[in-house]
Design a protein around this motif. Structure first.
Motif, PDB file in Angstrom:
ATOM      1  N   PRO A   1       0.841  -1.199   0.000  1.00  0.00           N
ATOM      2  CA  PRO A   1       0.000   0.000   0.000  1.00  0.00           C
ATOM      3  C   PRO A   1       0.878   1.250   0.000  1.00  0.00           C
ATOM      4  O   PRO A   1       1.972   1.252   0.582  1.00  0.00           O
ATOM      5  CB  PRO A   1      -0.788  -0.122   1.314  1.00  0.00           C
ATOM      6  CG  PRO A   1      -0.736  -1.567   1.672  1.00  0.00           C
ATOM      7  CD  PRO A   1       0.573  -2.082   1.158  1.00  0.00           C
ATOM      8  N   ALA A   2       0.411   2.297  -0.637  1.00  0.00           N
ATOM      9  CA  ALA A   2       1.235   3.497  -0.811  1.00  0.00           C
ATOM     10  C   ALA A   2       1.696   4.076   0.513  1.00  0.00           C
ATOM     11  O   ALA A   2       2.854   4.495   0.643  1.00  0.00           O
ATOM     12  CB  ALA A   2       0.454   4.552  -1.602  1.00  0.00           C
ATOM     13  N   GLU A   3       0.813   4.102   1.528  1.00  0.00           N
ATOM     14  CA  GLU A   3       1.208   4.704   2.797  1.00  0.00           C
ATOM     15  C   GLU A   3       2.293   3.872   3.489  1.00  0.00           C
ATOM     16  O   GLU A   3       3.181   4.414   4.155  1.00  0.00           O
ATOM     17  CB  GLU A   3       0.014   4.898   3.726  1.00  0.00           C
ATOM     18  CG  GLU A   3      -0.676   3.631   4.195  1.00  0.00           C
ATOM     19  CD  GLU A   3      -1.778   3.186   3.253  1.00  0.00           C
ATOM     20  OE1 GLU A   3      -2.611   2.356   3.690  1.00  0.00           O
ATOM     21  OE2 GLU A   3      -1.819   3.658   2.096  1.00  0.00           O
ATOM     22  N   SER A   4       2.251   2.539   3.324  1.00  0.00           N
ATOM     23  CA  SER A   4       3.280   1.691   3.926  1.00  0.00           C
ATOM     24  C   SER A   4       4.609   1.861   3.199  1.00  0.00           C
ATOM     25  O   SER A   4       5.669   2.004   3.821  1.00  0.00           O
ATOM     26  CB  SER A   4       2.843   0.222   3.887  1.00  0.00           C
ATOM     27  OG  SER A   4       1.694   0.011   4.677  1.00  0.00           O
TER      28      SER A   4
ATOM     29  N   ASP B   1       5.663   4.399   1.408  1.00  0.00           N
ATOM     30  CA  ASP B   1       6.235   5.728   1.610  1.00  0.00           C
ATOM     31  C   ASP B   1       6.774   5.912   3.018  1.00  0.00           C
ATOM     32  O   ASP B   1       7.730   6.676   3.220  1.00  0.00           O
ATOM     33  CB  ASP B   1       5.204   6.804   1.283  1.00  0.00           C
ATOM     34  CG  ASP B   1       5.058   7.026  -0.218  1.00  0.00           C
ATOM     35  OD1 ASP B   1       5.982   6.637  -0.956  1.00  0.00           O
ATOM     36  OD2 ASP B   1       4.033   7.569  -0.650  1.00  0.00           O
ATOM     37  N   TYR B   2       6.200   5.218   3.992  1.00  0.00           N
ATOM     38  CA  TYR B   2       6.788   5.267   5.333  1.00  0.00           C
ATOM     39  C   TYR B   2       8.169   4.625   5.320  1.00  0.00           C
ATOM     40  O   TYR B   2       9.121   5.138   5.915  1.00  0.00           O
ATOM     41  CB  TYR B   2       5.908   4.567   6.365  1.00  0.00           C
ATOM     42  CG  TYR B   2       6.549   4.601   7.740  1.00  0.00           C
ATOM     43  CD1 TYR B   2       6.458   5.737   8.534  1.00  0.00           C
ATOM     44  CD2 TYR B   2       7.292   3.516   8.209  1.00  0.00           C
ATOM     45  CE1 TYR B   2       7.095   5.794   9.764  1.00  0.00           C
ATOM     46  CE2 TYR B   2       7.919   3.563   9.436  1.00  0.00           C
ATOM     47  CZ  TYR B   2       7.820   4.695  10.211  1.00  0.00           C
ATOM     48  OH  TYR B   2       8.453   4.751  11.427  1.00  0.00           O
TER      49      TYR B   2
ATOM     50  N   ARG C   1       6.353  12.741   2.948  1.00  0.00           N
ATOM     51  CA  ARG C   1       5.596  11.605   2.410  1.00  0.00           C
ATOM     52  C   ARG C   1       4.588  11.081   3.428  1.00  0.00           C
ATOM     53  O   ARG C   1       3.454  10.745   3.078  1.00  0.00           O
ATOM     54  CB  ARG C   1       6.547  10.476   2.002  1.00  0.00           C
ATOM     55  CG  ARG C   1       7.334  10.729   0.748  1.00  0.00           C
ATOM     56  CD  ARG C   1       7.662   9.407   0.057  1.00  0.00           C
ATOM     57  NE  ARG C   1       9.021   9.361  -0.428  1.00  0.00           N
ATOM     58  CZ  ARG C   1       9.531   8.353  -1.120  1.00  0.00           C
ATOM     59  NH1 ARG C   1       8.786   7.288  -1.390  1.00  0.00           N
ATOM     60  NH2 ARG C   1      10.782   8.376  -1.541  1.00  0.00           N
ATOM     61  N   GLU C   2       5.003  11.001   4.690  1.00  0.00           N
ATOM     62  CA  GLU C   2       4.072  10.547   5.730  1.00  0.00           C
ATOM     63  C   GLU C   2       2.956  11.559   5.924  1.00  0.00           C
ATOM     64  O   GLU C   2       1.787  11.194   6.127  1.00  0.00           O
ATOM     65  CB  GLU C   2       4.832  10.319   7.040  1.00  0.00           C
ATOM     66  CG  GLU C   2       5.840   9.186   6.973  1.00  0.00           C
ATOM     67  CD  GLU C   2       6.730   9.122   8.195  1.00  0.00           C
ATOM     68  OE1 GLU C   2       6.228   9.394   9.306  1.00  0.00           O
ATOM     69  OE2 GLU C   2       7.929   8.826   8.052  1.00  0.00           O
TER      70      GLU C   2
ATOM     71  N   ASP D   1       1.743  13.593   3.688  1.00  0.00           N
ATOM     72  CA  ASP D   1       0.833  13.546   2.542  1.00  0.00           C
ATOM     73  C   ASP D   1      -0.246  12.483   2.728  1.00  0.00           C
ATOM     74  O   ASP D   1      -1.393  12.659   2.305  1.00  0.00           O
ATOM     75  CB  ASP D   1       1.610  13.262   1.257  1.00  0.00           C
ATOM     76  CG  ASP D   1       2.423  14.455   0.779  1.00  0.00           C
ATOM     77  OD1 ASP D   1       2.133  15.582   1.230  1.00  0.00           O
ATOM     78  OD2 ASP D   1       3.348  14.261  -0.038  1.00  0.00           O
ATOM     79  N   HIS D   2       0.123  11.367   3.357  1.00  0.00           N
ATOM     80  CA  HIS D   2      -0.855  10.298   3.605  1.00  0.00           C
ATOM     81  C   HIS D   2      -1.615  10.503   4.918  1.00  0.00           C
ATOM     82  O   HIS D   2      -2.621   9.824   5.150  1.00  0.00           O
ATOM     83  CB  HIS D   2      -0.145   8.941   3.661  1.00  0.00           C
ATOM     84  CG  HIS D   2       0.411   8.484   2.351  1.00  0.00           C
ATOM     85  ND1 HIS D   2      -0.385   8.103   1.295  1.00  0.00           N
ATOM     86  CD2 HIS D   2       1.698   8.340   1.926  1.00  0.00           C
ATOM     87  CE1 HIS D   2       0.382   7.734   0.277  1.00  0.00           C
ATOM     88  NE2 HIS D   2       1.647   7.879   0.627  1.00  0.00           N
TER      89      HIS D   2
ATOM     90  N   PHE E   1      -0.489   9.530   7.684  1.00  0.00           N
ATOM     91  CA  PHE E   1      -0.332   8.197   8.257  1.00  0.00           C
ATOM     92  C   PHE E   1       0.878   8.154   9.180  1.00  0.00           C
ATOM     93  O   PHE E   1       2.018   8.287   8.741  1.00  0.00           O
ATOM     94  CB  PHE E   1      -0.168   7.167   7.140  1.00  0.00           C
ATOM     95  CG  PHE E   1       0.043   5.758   7.625  1.00  0.00           C
ATOM     96  CD1 PHE E   1      -0.958   5.077   8.302  1.00  0.00           C
ATOM     97  CD2 PHE E   1       1.251   5.101   7.395  1.00  0.00           C
ATOM     98  CE1 PHE E   1      -0.769   3.778   8.745  1.00  0.00           C
ATOM     99  CE2 PHE E   1       1.452   3.810   7.827  1.00  0.00           C
ATOM    100  CZ  PHE E   1       0.440   3.143   8.507  1.00  0.00           C
TER     101      PHE E   1
END
Length: 398
Positions: free
Chosen positions: A41-44, A46-47, A190-191, A193-194, A196
């Motif tokens: 997943p994108a949020e994972s 990007d973290y 990046r975090e 932006d989500h 998350f």
């Protein structure tokens, strides 16, 4: 005659791959990252992949290696090449450990237990993050024949700090690595932006949710192991955010930490030679040169550019580790030639974990081992001990 003329990589991971007709996993560092990006997943992703600010420091860490060329040597005695080292009593089949990385369940549900198994399969070690998704005892049980180190993020509560150290020692961990490079939150777009933050959702709290002292600080009694419900998860996240680190640490506090354990204590996140010298004088048993993979301070100096001066300051008094930017076996060789005794990798093992659990982590390590061993031979060496700056020449970065 046939035996002495055999290609030196026969029996290696390369030969295994040729016999198998390929691999389920990519071999190049960029391809490995891209495969993980497509799977997660994108949020994972990007973290894991993200860094501070414009990510200048993270890119500088990787680019720094392109400023060195390796000196190729020929007509050498073809004795066997052995990449193994021993570090503070821990035997390593190659001078590469898995760096502490938080919330590994974002990459794979087996998280750090799978990573420990993958490292043990190749004969090296995982340095377990303080913010692990799996309790440290369960990680140790998952790789009973492996060698594990424990990273301590010194909490704001001394009883909790002592508890974590005692638990690691009891579970068989072989060293404590004090986290010095994450005492304040970096700015990570990046975090943001989500929206998350994984710890808010209960990721990475395995060592805390399994500690009675943590729940005393939370003034809460969970209804089951781990984080069994939303209310418990919210309490745990808030408590962790309050006690995670003690930013007022000083070199003199190393004596206190060393009084809690018989294990060697290293300090991670050192980039300044004066600080390195001071920490060794204060009792550190090892130093890790790192800028946290560029995740904390943007526009920072590449960690590799700090390594020679720190190596000179430490002057062989204690082992010297390096991380931040290692992607290839030749990167490993460059770091060792500049004074490191071993290196740690972070994002690459998480990408391997995402693609194949323990098997994916072992794949990443086997690739590094083969490439490093080949480079060691081709630069005229048969052990890590003979590497030096004379194996490098400055080149203009592409």
């Amino acid at each position: 005659m046939e035996e002495c003329c055999r290609m030196v990589y026969a029996g290696s991971y390369q030969s295994h791959t040729f016999r198998a007709g390929g691999s389920a996993y990519p071999f190049g560092a960029d391809a490995l990252e891209e495969a993980a990006r497509l799977k997660l997943p994108a949020e994972s992703f990007d973290y894991i992949a993200g860094a501070a600010g414009r990510e200048l420091t993270a890119r500088a860490n990787i680019a720094a290696f392109t400023r060195y060329g390796l000196i190729y040597r020929v007509l050498r005695h073809n004795s066997p090449t052995d990449p193994a080292v021993t570090l503070l009593g821990t035997p390593l089949a190659l001078p590469v450990l898995l760096a502490p990385a938080g919330a590994a369940d974002l990459a794979h549900p087996g998280a750090e237990a799978e990573a420990a198994r993958g490292a043990a399969d190749v004969g090296t070690s995982l340095v377990l993050s303080a913010v692990t998704s799996t309790p440290l005892e369960d990680v140790a049980a998952a790789a009973p024949h492996g060698h594990l180190w424990f990273q301590l993020a010194w909490p704001g509560d001394e009883q909790l700090a002592r508890s974590l150290v005692h638990r690691a020692e009891k579970a068989g961990y072989a060293a404590v690595v004090l986290m010095g490079d994450c005492y304040a939150a970096g700015w990570r777009p990046r975090e943001l932006d989500h929206g998350f933050f994984p710890y808010r959702h209960g990721h990475g709290l395995g060592n805390y949710s399994s500690d009675p002292r943590f729940w005393e600080l939370a003034d809460h009694s969970p209804s089951g192991p781990g984080l069994p419900d939303d209310a418990t998860r919210a309490v745990a996240a808030a408590t962790w955010n309050r006690v995670f680190t003690r930013p007022s640490l000083a070199p003199e506090d190393l004596a206190t930490l060393k009084s809690w354990t018989h294990l060697p204590v290293l300090v991670k996140g050192v980039c300044d030679p004066g600080e390195a010298r001071c920490l060794v004088d204060a009792g550190a048993d090892g130093i890790a040169v790192s800028n946290h993979g560029g995740r904390q301070l943007d526009s920072g100096v590449a960690a590799l550019d700090c390594l020679p001066a720190v190596a000179a300051a430490v002057s062989g008094r204690v082992p010297l580790l390096f991380d931040s930017g290692i992607r290839t076996g030749t990167d490993v060789l460059i770091a060792l030639a500049l004074g490191a005794d071993a290196v740690m990798i972070g994002r690459p093992w998480l990408y391997g974990l995402a693609l194949g659990g323990a098997d994916g982590v072992a794949h990443v390590l086997r690739c590094l081992k083969d490439e490093f061993t080949s480079a060691l031979t081709l630069t005229g060496h048969h052990t890590c001990a003979t590497l030096s700056p004379s194996d490098l020449t400055p080149v203009r970065a592409p």
